[in-house]
Write a protein that holds these residues in place. Structure first.
Motif, mmCIF file in Angstrom:
data_model
loop_
_atom_site.group_PDB
_atom_site.id
_atom_site.type_symbol
_atom_site.label_atom_id
_atom_site.label_comp_id
_atom_site.label_asym_id
_atom_site.label_seq_id
_atom_site.Cartn_x
_atom_site.Cartn_y
_atom_site.Cartn_z
ATOM 1 N N ALA A 121 2.550 -4.454 8.539
ATOM 2 C CA ALA A 121 2.851 -5.774 7.967
ATOM 3 C C ALA A 121 3.476 -5.628 6.583
ATOM 4 O O ALA A 121 4.394 -6.372 6.217
ATOM 5 N N GLU A 122 2.985 -4.665 5.808
ATOM 6 C CA GLU A 122 3.564 -4.435 4.478
ATOM 7 C C GLU A 122 4.994 -3.915 4.578
ATOM 8 O O GLU A 122 5.881 -4.350 3.835
ATOM 9 N N THR A 131 -13.873 -1.483 7.168
ATOM 10 C CA THR A 131 -14.960 -2.435 7.249
ATOM 11 C C THR A 131 -16.254 -1.737 6.845
ATOM 12 O O THR A 131 -16.340 -0.506 6.810
ATOM 13 N N MET A 161 0.842 -1.190 0.000
ATOM 14 C CA MET A 161 0.000 0.000 0.000
ATOM 15 C C MET A 161 0.873 1.235 0.000
ATOM 16 O O MET A 161 1.754 1.386 0.807
ATOM 17 N N THR A 173 -1.794 -1.808 11.803
ATOM 18 C CA THR A 173 -1.396 -3.217 11.737
ATOM 19 C C THR A 173 -1.125 -3.666 10.311
ATOM 20 O O THR A 173 -0.080 -4.272 10.024
ATOM 21 N N GLU A 174 -2.052 -3.369 9.403
ATOM 22 C CA GLU A 174 -1.907 -3.834 8.022
ATOM 23 C C GLU A 174 -0.742 -3.138 7.317
ATOM 24 O O GLU A 174 0.049 -3.769 6.619
ATOM 25 N N LEU A 175 -0.638 -1.820 7.500
ATOM 26 C CA LEU A 175 0.457 -1.082 6.872
ATOM 27 C C LEU A 175 1.800 -1.543 7.416
ATOM 28 O O LEU A 175 2.767 -1.713 6.665
ATOM 29 N N ARG A 213 -5.802 2.178 11.014
ATOM 30 C CA ARG A 213 -5.153 0.978 11.549
ATOM 31 C C ARG A 213 -3.703 0.910 11.073
ATOM 32 O O ARG A 213 -3.427 1.010 9.879
ATOM 33 N N MET A 218 -6.363 2.697 3.785
ATOM 34 C CA MET A 218 -6.486 1.327 4.236
ATOM 35 C C MET A 218 -7.940 0.912 4.063
ATOM 36 O O MET A 218 -8.843 1.723 4.233
#
Length: 312
Positions: free
Chosen positions: A35-36, A9, A1, A31-33, A29, A6
């Protein structure tokens, strides 16, 4: 990303602001970024090791036996391992003196097998923390805690960013939050969070106001902000009534009970975007630490290669 929102939901999408009187903030969030960022750092670490035969290495230094600090260090070591980054752990007794800690940090700075150094803070009160930070080679200061790192951020020059402030900027960019011309209010002035995040926001052409415990009419000042960065270290300190409708809220606090510096439920009814605690800023801090460790390994390798070339 990269520079993209992001995914939210369906509940968050339904709750995005339609008017200042009907606002439920979307969640920023981390968390997802994160992880990338870590995945890319892991790919680079593997490529570096294949190319040079050397594994990027992060040294962690812990003084004393504070349970929270020990947990943080262990988590960082585990994340390093998963990212293909080597880890050296130095644990010193609580009675360690400033001179002894400085000597240990200088030893790690001189070790060519160590590419990045993290001194877990805060250190015990009898230690001169600034003297300890300054014992870290700026080229290995992957946590961005030295005066050299702060100067690089202040002058928008190449260098390592303080990890939490750097993570905040990356998070704002990922959610397409306009920084140029925005009024950002930073609550807190610590040398590794409040002050550097203000410098990074300024470098992104935001107008920055620093506030702190002695600021008069704090709530009125915060109410003028397009972006609020709360880094004061007091649970639920920032109230929803302090916020301008539609403001973007970055909660960089982490207090006992998984509570941030912002009253989340109140703020979410006013803000347009807000970071949750946990799961917001925190994951980005570790992600930047690992990314900058790989950066350090690559830069140090380039320096060695250049020095060898100069001798031929």
């Amino acid at each position: 990303m990269t520079n993209a929102h992001m995914p939210l939901t369906s509940e968050e999408v339904a709750g995005r602001p339609s008017s200042p009187s009907d606002v439920t903030a979307g969640l920023m969030r981390g968390t997802e970024l994160a992880a990338e960022v870590v995945a890319k750092a892991a790919d680079r670490a593997q490529a570096f090791q294949q190319r040079t035969g050397v594994q990027p290495c992060l040294a962690t230094v812990l003084v004393g036996d504070d349970p929270a600090s020990a947990t943080y260090v262990k988590m960082k070591q585990n994340r390093s391992k998963k990212a293909g980054i080597g880890s050296v752990s130095v644990v010193l007794p609580a009675e360690t003196t400033t001179d002894e800690l400085v000597a240990q940090l200088e030893k790690l700075s001189d070790d060519p097998a160590v590419h990045g150094i993290l001194l877990q803070h805060p250190v015990p009160g009898h230690i001169d923390e600034r003297a300890a930070f300054e014992a870290i080679d700026p080229g290995k200061d992957v946590d961005g805690v030295t005066m050299h790192a702060f100067a690089a951020m202040a002058f928008d020059e190449p260098g390592f960013r303080s990890c939490t402030p750097g993570g905040i900027i990356r998070l704002l960019e990922a959610y397409d939050v306009p920084l140029a011309g925005a009024h950002a209010v930073v609550i807190g002035r610590s040398p590794i969070l409040g002050k550097p995040v203000g410098m990074l926001l300024l470098a992104s052409n935001a107008t920055v106001t620093y506030t702190h415990s002695k600021t008069r009419d704090l709530a009125d000042i915060v109410r003028t902000a397009d972006i609020v960065v709360a880094a004061v270290g007091r649970a639920n300190f920032v109230k929803g009534s302090w916020l301008k409708p539609g403001a973007v809220v970055i909660d960089a606090g982490y207090n006992e009970g998984n509570v941030g510096d912002v009253d989340f439920e109140e703020a979410r009814q006013v803000a347009s975007l807000i970071t949750p605690v946990p799961g917001g800023v925190g994951p980005m801090t570790i992600a930047l630490l690992l990314e900058q460790t790989v950066d350090a390994a690559e830069r140090q390798n380039e320096t060695v290669q250049q020095a060898e070339a100069d001798l031929t």
